[in-house]
Write a protein that holds these residues in place. Structure first.
Motif, PDB file in Angstrom:
ATOM      1  N   GLY A 713       0.782  -1.220   0.000  1.00  0.00           N
ATOM      2  CA  GLY A 713       0.000   0.000   0.000  1.00  0.00           C
ATOM      3  C   GLY A 713       0.815   1.272   0.000  1.00  0.00           C
ATOM      4  O   GLY A 713       0.240   2.365   0.023  1.00  0.00           O
ATOM      5  N   HIS A 714       2.166   1.146  -0.013  1.00  0.00           N
ATOM      6  CA  HIS A 714       2.981   2.359  -0.070  1.00  0.00           C
ATOM      7  C   HIS A 714       2.763   3.061  -1.394  1.00  0.00           C
ATOM      8  O   HIS A 714       2.753   4.298  -1.464  1.00  0.00           O
ATOM      9  N   LEU A 715       2.624   2.281  -2.428  1.00  0.00           N
ATOM     10  CA  LEU A 715       2.232   2.818  -3.728  1.00  0.00           C
ATOM     11  C   LEU A 715       0.731   2.677  -3.865  1.00  0.00           C
ATOM     12  O   LEU A 715       0.151   1.656  -3.518  1.00  0.00           O
ATOM     13  N   VAL A 724      -0.195   6.478 -10.482  1.00  0.00           N
ATOM     14  CA  VAL A 724       0.521   5.954  -9.312  1.00  0.00           C
ATOM     15  C   VAL A 724       0.851   7.149  -8.439  1.00  0.00           C
ATOM     16  O   VAL A 724       1.402   8.152  -8.926  1.00  0.00           O
ATOM     17  N   ARG A 725       0.534   7.063  -7.183  1.00  0.00           N
ATOM     18  CA  ARG A 725       0.924   8.139  -6.267  1.00  0.00           C
ATOM     19  C   ARG A 725       1.647   7.543  -5.080  1.00  0.00           C
ATOM     20  O   ARG A 725       1.372   6.417  -4.662  1.00  0.00           O
ATOM     21  N   CYS A 726       2.583   8.333  -4.563  1.00  0.00           N
ATOM     22  CA  CYS A 726       3.384   7.855  -3.433  1.00  0.00           C
ATOM     23  C   CYS A 726       3.956   9.080  -2.720  1.00  0.00           C
ATOM     24  O   CYS A 726       4.372  10.065  -3.360  1.00  0.00           O
ATOM     25  N   ASP A 727       3.971   9.047  -1.416  1.00  0.00           N
ATOM     26  CA  ASP A 727       4.554  10.178  -0.652  1.00  0.00           C
ATOM     27  C   ASP A 727       6.057  10.223  -0.783  1.00  0.00           C
ATOM     28  O   ASP A 727       6.681  11.258  -0.521  1.00  0.00           O
ATOM     29  N   ASP A 728       6.675   9.136  -1.189  1.00  0.00           N
ATOM     30  CA  ASP A 728       8.124   9.076  -1.345  1.00  0.00           C
ATOM     31  C   ASP A 728       8.447   9.294  -2.816  1.00  0.00           C
ATOM     32  O   ASP A 728       8.315   8.401  -3.637  1.00  0.00           O
ATOM     33  N   LEU A 732       9.203   6.861  -6.654  1.00  0.00           N
ATOM     34  CA  LEU A 732       8.650   7.063  -7.992  1.00  0.00           C
ATOM     35  C   LEU A 732       9.768   7.256  -9.013  1.00  0.00           C
ATOM     36  O   LEU A 732       9.663   6.808 -10.158  1.00  0.00           O
ATOM     37  N   THR A 733      10.829   7.982  -8.600  1.00  0.00           N
ATOM     38  CA  THR A 733      11.969   8.171  -9.507  1.00  0.00           C
ATOM     39  C   THR A 733      12.606   6.823  -9.841  1.00  0.00           C
ATOM     40  O   THR A 733      13.002   6.565 -10.980  1.00  0.00           O
ATOM     41  N   GLU A 734      12.704   5.934  -8.834  1.00  0.00           N
ATOM     42  CA  GLU A 734      13.273   4.610  -9.060  1.00  0.00           C
ATOM     43  C   GLU A 734      12.432   3.823 -10.070  1.00  0.00           C
ATOM     44  O   GLU A 734      12.967   3.132 -10.939  1.00  0.00           O
ATOM     45  N   ILE A 735      11.109   3.967  -9.981  1.00  0.00           N
ATOM     46  CA  ILE A 735      10.227   3.240 -10.925  1.00  0.00           C
ATOM     47  C   ILE A 735      10.430   3.772 -12.338  1.00  0.00           C
ATOM     48  O   ILE A 735      10.504   2.998 -13.302  1.00  0.00           O
ATOM     49  N   LEU A 736      10.494   5.088 -12.473  1.00  0.00           N
ATOM     50  CA  LEU A 736      10.666   5.668 -13.810  1.00  0.00           C
ATOM     51  C   LEU A 736      11.989   5.253 -14.436  1.00  0.00           C
ATOM     52  O   LEU A 736      12.089   5.080 -15.653  1.00  0.00           O
ATOM     53  N   ALA A 737      13.019   5.069 -13.613  1.00  0.00           N
ATOM     54  CA  ALA A 737      14.337   4.719 -14.130  1.00  0.00           C
ATOM     55  C   ALA A 737      14.456   3.239 -14.466  1.00  0.00           C
ATOM     56  O   ALA A 737      15.398   2.835 -15.146  1.00  0.00           O
ATOM     57  N   LEU A 746       4.913   5.300 -18.346  1.00  0.00           N
ATOM     58  CA  LEU A 746       4.669   6.191 -17.212  1.00  0.00           C
ATOM     59  C   LEU A 746       5.263   7.568 -17.480  1.00  0.00           C
ATOM     60  O   LEU A 746       6.269   7.710 -18.184  1.00  0.00           O
ATOM     61  N   ARG A 747       4.635   8.595 -16.899  1.00  0.00           N
ATOM     62  CA  ARG A 747       5.211   9.952 -16.917  1.00  0.00           C
ATOM     63  C   ARG A 747       4.820  10.658 -15.624  1.00  0.00           C
ATOM     64  O   ARG A 747       3.769  10.385 -15.049  1.00  0.00           O
ATOM     65  N   ARG A 748       5.699  11.556 -15.166  1.00  0.00           N
ATOM     66  CA  ARG A 748       5.483  12.226 -13.879  1.00  0.00           C
ATOM     67  C   ARG A 748       4.576  13.441 -14.089  1.00  0.00           C
ATOM     68  O   ARG A 748       4.862  14.292 -14.912  1.00  0.00           O
ATOM     69  N   LEU A 749       3.498  13.501 -13.301  1.00  0.00           N
ATOM     70  CA  LEU A 749       2.615  14.656 -13.304  1.00  0.00           C
ATOM     71  C   LEU A 749       2.945  15.617 -12.178  1.00  0.00           C
ATOM     72  O   LEU A 749       2.724  16.827 -12.284  1.00  0.00           O
ATOM     73  N   ALA A 750       3.470  15.053 -11.103  1.00  0.00           N
ATOM     74  CA  ALA A 750       3.844  15.842  -9.930  1.00  0.00           C
ATOM     75  C   ALA A 750       4.915  15.062  -9.198  1.00  0.00           C
ATOM     76  O   ALA A 750       5.156  13.886  -9.518  1.00  0.00           O
ATOM     77  N   PRO A 751       5.580  15.653  -8.237  1.00  0.00           N
ATOM     78  CA  PRO A 751       6.642  14.907  -7.537  1.00  0.00           C
ATOM     79  C   PRO A 751       6.156  13.577  -6.954  1.00  0.00           C
ATOM     80  O   PRO A 751       6.934  12.624  -6.875  1.00  0.00           O
ATOM     81  N   THR A 752       4.900  13.495  -6.556  1.00  0.00           N
ATOM     82  CA  THR A 752       4.412  12.255  -5.915  1.00  0.00           C
ATOM     83  C   THR A 752       3.372  11.534  -6.751  1.00  0.00           C
ATOM     84  O   THR A 752       2.703  10.630  -6.252  1.00  0.00           O
TER      85      THR A 752
END
Length: 919
Positions: A713-715, A724-728, A732-737, A746-752
């Motif tokens: 449930g962290h993601l 996908v949203r996550c407080d960490d 999310l950066t690790e997933i994108l990489a 996937l693409r980032r809409l916001a930092p989380t």
């Protein structure tokens, strides 16, 4: 004097007319097709009993010796004397066993209306004679050929005279007397022995090759000398160019008078091949019954969210059956059996929707709540009476189409009868005795020698090596072991109860098939024969199950005999005093008694027997456990069956690794995540394991639960298409990489927050495959709890068994039918005064309305009886004998002799009247 008082019947109708009501009831019970619809009189009953379809059905139900007796009558003179029949069956030497069994076989043929006439003029029904008599197109099972008269019918008179002269006989003035003289020579033992004593060695060898059939042979235009010797003396007669036949009379002389090479008067014994302790048999059967319950439950649990699709032609595809077999860890034929069993029990059906699929029925949920023994009883009872044969799955039908599980074409009407009979034979053995399968098959073939060929495909269409009845018997032995009806090849105690048979020694005496006296329902004693069926008139098979008093016995089959006591028979319809006849004298004590006819238990009796079987099985099944044993290698061992809530929860939290007496469960990150997805927390899982484990929770398992719960449930994944949203944000950066996330786009809409162009389910599975533990969330941001969605069909009933012909009539129907037949026969045979316009036989009388009214009014004044034709409101015509009482308002009130009651008839429905002749 007695012959004048009781003249020999001249037709089958007269023979039936001379029977009492109990004998007619036995006929209609053994041949239920004769009562559908009810015949109008005994003449119509006799006509129907002689039709080809009815005679074929009756012949199929004869045992080996009764059929051999009918075959002997087919090659005997018509009519044949009892002495001639005995000679054909027992031979010149006079086999005592055959002679002792012949009265029983003859009584069977008489009861089935296949033979009629007294012992000096026995006549086989004409249709049966046509079916069993030898012909070039249909050779007789006896191997005999045509008579001298039949074979010489196409020969020239000159050639016949040459044969008579060469055979040492005086020439005659015509062919008929010549053939008669030749027949007399061939049937005279001493003269034939003298004739054959001068035969060449080669001629005797030819006769020995033809004597037991087939009787036909081929010869060249210039036959050898040893063949010419036979042809010149009529020992071989030509039937066609190049074809000769051994006359029947010659063959019978060479056979010492026997029609069959090996008469089989006694049924083959079913001998035990191994003997086990009865307690061990019951324990093995109970263990298999528990496995059967677990297998059916696993099958339907696997299809809980909707099973395989239904084929367009109906049934389960080969691919889906293979998948089911892998899931059940069983061979495909065994998997097909479990699928068909669940279907027969009403636990499985198609859902009837547009994309039709198989699923559990609402009855399945009720079945799960029952005690294990009752659940087994439902399966066993459905199997015992089902007409579907799972063993046919994978074979071919008559149109060369594959037969699929749950599909059409698997019904075989003989299946329930074969299952009953196989288990009955097992019940006839001592407790714990397991017979060799071949002895069961040999016995079944003796009991129904013609029956098995009914389902055999024609040559060229995957013709099996065994007939249908034999295959059904083999499948029965295998399926009974899988289901727990038998254990280690022997019938279990609950199996006996399922059939309505008490366990051996239940009454302090021998069990069925062990000899001695058995007492059935109503306290009528009889003697058990080698079939385990109680013989004797009116004997009902061994009953007396605990809690099921009066159940008929003998393998779920009950004996049906004549009256239990002496005096006049008490059959249905005996109210008509004119048809009371003295009961026949009992058979000699030396003759083997005929086994009582068998009919299945009624539904009510079968329900009681099934409940008794469940009660006997219950103490043998293991009690459900409320604990498991946790081990350090991330496994849990269930040392027996688990209570349902525990088993269901453990099935979510862990994966089954192995089955057997003890079930091993394996804990994996995926299984723990499955429990968390179902709404459980780590604390819930720790508490569950602590309550149900007899051992402390191993540290590796505690760490596994906590580690998966910490990531779970962290993601969060929702629908954008998906996000996908996550407080960490580092996660999310690790997933994108990660290169494995490329397919998720996937693409980032916001930092989380990450957005994806795939649906939430695909995104959820993709991230889990990468090693993450995401949780789905709703539009409101709450975690979605995923539980299995149980898909159920609308309410369904279990499939109805396909009947094997018309059902046996019950006593109420028999009583009404016999009364109706007697009434119609009384009206049809009542002597009438001759008139100028006498109707033909079977036709209704025809008179004008004025003549009808005048005749009826005159009968009221004189008290005379009349014969009338009457058409009821439904248009059914009948003949009646009435004594008019009064005529008024267009109706006649009369005492109806045929119905034995007072009735009122509209005058306009009376077709005509005739006065009865004075007796």
């Amino acid at each position: 004097m007695s012959q004048e008082a009781n003249p020999a019947p001249r037709s089958l109708a007269e023979a039936l007319r001379a029977r009492d009501d109990a004998s007619l009831a036995a006929l209609l019970r053994s041949r239920p097709d004769l009562i559908t619809p009810v015949p109008t009189d005994l003449t119509q009953l006799a006509t129907r009993a002689g039709t080809r379809a009815s005679v074929l059905r009756a012949l199929e139900r004869l045992d080996r010796f009764a059929l051999q007796t009918a075959e002997a009558l087919a090659v005997a003179p018509d009519p044949a004397s009892g002495t001639a029949l005995l000679g054909l069956m027992a031979g010149d030497a006079g086999d005592e066993t055959v002679a002792a069994a012949l009265p029983r076989a003859l009584a069977t043929l008489r009861e089935q209306a296949l033979v009629w006439g007294d012992d000096e003029r026995l006549r086989l029904v004409r249709t049966a004679r046509e079916l069993l008599a030898p012909s070039p197109q249909h050779p007789s099972p006896t191997g005999l050929g045509p008579t001298v008269h039949e074979a010489a019918s196409g020969m020239s008179p000159g050639r016949i005279q040459e044969i008579v002269t060469t055979a040492g006989l005086a020439s005659t003035h015509d062919s008929v007397s010549a053939v008669t003289a030749l027949t007399a020579l061939f049937t005279h033992r001493k003269k034939m022995a003298k004739l054959l004593s001068g035969a060449p060695e080669g001629s005797l060898e030819v006769l020995s090759r033809l004597v037991w059939g087939p009787p036909y042979g081929q010869v060249t235009p210039e036959p050898a000398a040893h063949l010419r010797w036979l042809l010149d003396r009529g020992l071989l007669l030509p039937t066609a160019p190049g074809t000769v036949v051994l006359p029947r009379e010659v063959a019978l002389h060479l056979r010492a008078g026997r029609a069959h090479r090996e008469p089989e008067p006694l049924p083959p014994a079913v001998e035990p091949a191994a003997t086990h302790r009865p307690q061990g048999v019951d324990a093995a059967a109970a263990g298999q019954a528990h496995t059967a319950l677990a297998t059916v439950e696993e099958l339907l649990k696997d299809w809980d969210e909707g099973g395989p699709a239904v084929l367009r032609a109906g049934g389960l595809s080969v691919r889906d059956l293979k998948r089911t077999a892998v899931a059940l860890d069983a061979p495909e034929p065994v998997a097909a059996f479990w699928v068909e069993l669940a279907y027969a029990a009403g636990l499985l059906a198609s859902d009837g929707e547009a994309d039709e699929r198989y699923a559990a029925t609402p009855l399945y949920d009720e079945w799960l709540e029952r005690p294990p023994a009752e659940r087994w009883a439902l399966l066993a009872g459905a199997w015992l009476t089902a007409t579907r044969a799972p063993g046919l799955v994978g074979g071919r039908d008559a149109k060369d189409r594959t037969l699929s599980a749950l599909g059409p074409g698997l019904d075989r009407s003989a299946a329930p009868e074969v299952r009953h009979r196989v288990l009955t034979l097992l019940a006839g053995l001592p407790a714990g005795a397991a017979p060799a399968p071949e002895s069961i098959l040999t016995r079944l073939h003796w009991e129904r020698p013609l029956r098995g060929t009914a389902g055999t495909p024609r040559p060229g269409r995957d013709t099996p090596a065994e007939d249908l009845r034999t295959r059904l018997a083999r499948w029965t032995l295998t399926e009974a072991e899988l289901l727990g009806v038998t254990g280690r090849g022997a019938l279990s105690t609950q199996g006996r109860a399922l059939l309505g048979v008490p366990g051996p020694g239940a009454s302090g005496g021998p069990g069925p098939g062990e000899g001695g006296e058995l007492t059935g329902a109503g306290g009528v004693a009889g003697v058990a024969d080698s079939t385990g069926v109680v013989g004797g008139a009116g004997v009902v098979g061994a009953g007396g199950l605990p809690g099921a008093s009066g159940l008929p016995g003998a393998g779920g089959l009950r004996g049906v005999g004549g009256p239990a006591g002496g005096g006049e028979p008490g059959g249905p319809g005996d109210k008509l005093p004119v048809h009371h006849h003295r009961a026949p004298a009992p058979a000699p004590a030396t003759a083997p008694s005929a086994p009582a006819p068998l009919v299945p238990l009624s539904p009510a009796e079968q329900a009681v027997a099934t409940a008794t079987a469940a009660r006997l099985l219950a103490p043998l099944l293991p009690e459900p456990l409320d604990h498991v044993l946790l081990q350090a290698d991330l496994t849990a061992v269930a040392p027996g069956p688990l209570e349902r809530p525990l088993a269901e929860m453990l099935g979510v939290l862990a994966d089954v690794e192995s089955k057997g007496g003890a079930t091993v469960y394996r804990f994996t990150p995926g299984s723990v995540r499955r429990a968390l997805d179902a709404g459980r927390t780590a604390a819930d899982l720790h508490d569950f394991l602590a309550r149900h484990s007899r051992t402390p929770i191993p540290q590796p398992l505690a760490y596994l639960i906590d580690d998966v719960a910490r990531k779970h449930g962290h993601l969060r994944i929702g629908a954008a298409s998906a996000y996908v949203r996550c407080d960490d944000d580092a996660l999310l950066t690790e997933i994108l990489a990660d290169k494995r996330a490329t397919a998720l786009r996937l693409r980032r809409l916001a930092p989380t927050v990450l957005a994806a162009q795939s649906d939430p389910a695909a995104l959820l599975e993709g991230l889990r495959a990468m090693g993450f533990a995401p949780a789905a969330e709703s539009a409101e941001g709450d975690v979605l709890i995923t539980r299995a969605h149980a898909h159920r069909t609308p309410p369904r009933t279990a499939p109805e068994p396909l009947p094997d012909g018309p059902p046996p009539p019950d006593s109420t129907l028999l009583s009404a039918a016999i009364r109706a037949i007697r009434a119609g026969d009384l009206a049809a045979t009542a002597p009438r005064k001759p008139t100028g316009t006498d109707p033909a036989a079977g036709e209704l009388p025809r008179t004008s309305a004025a003549e009808t009214l005048a005749t009826v009014q005159a009968a009221v004044l004189t008290g005379d009886s009349l014969w009338i034709g009457y058409v009821n409101a439904e248009g059914a015509a009948s003949q009646r004998v009435i004594a008019p009482i009064r005529v008024e308002g267009g109706f006649v009130t009369a005492y109806d002799h045929t119905a034995d009651e007072v009735r009122t008839y509209p005058l306009h429905r009376i077709t005509g009247v005739a006065e009865l002749a004075e007796e």
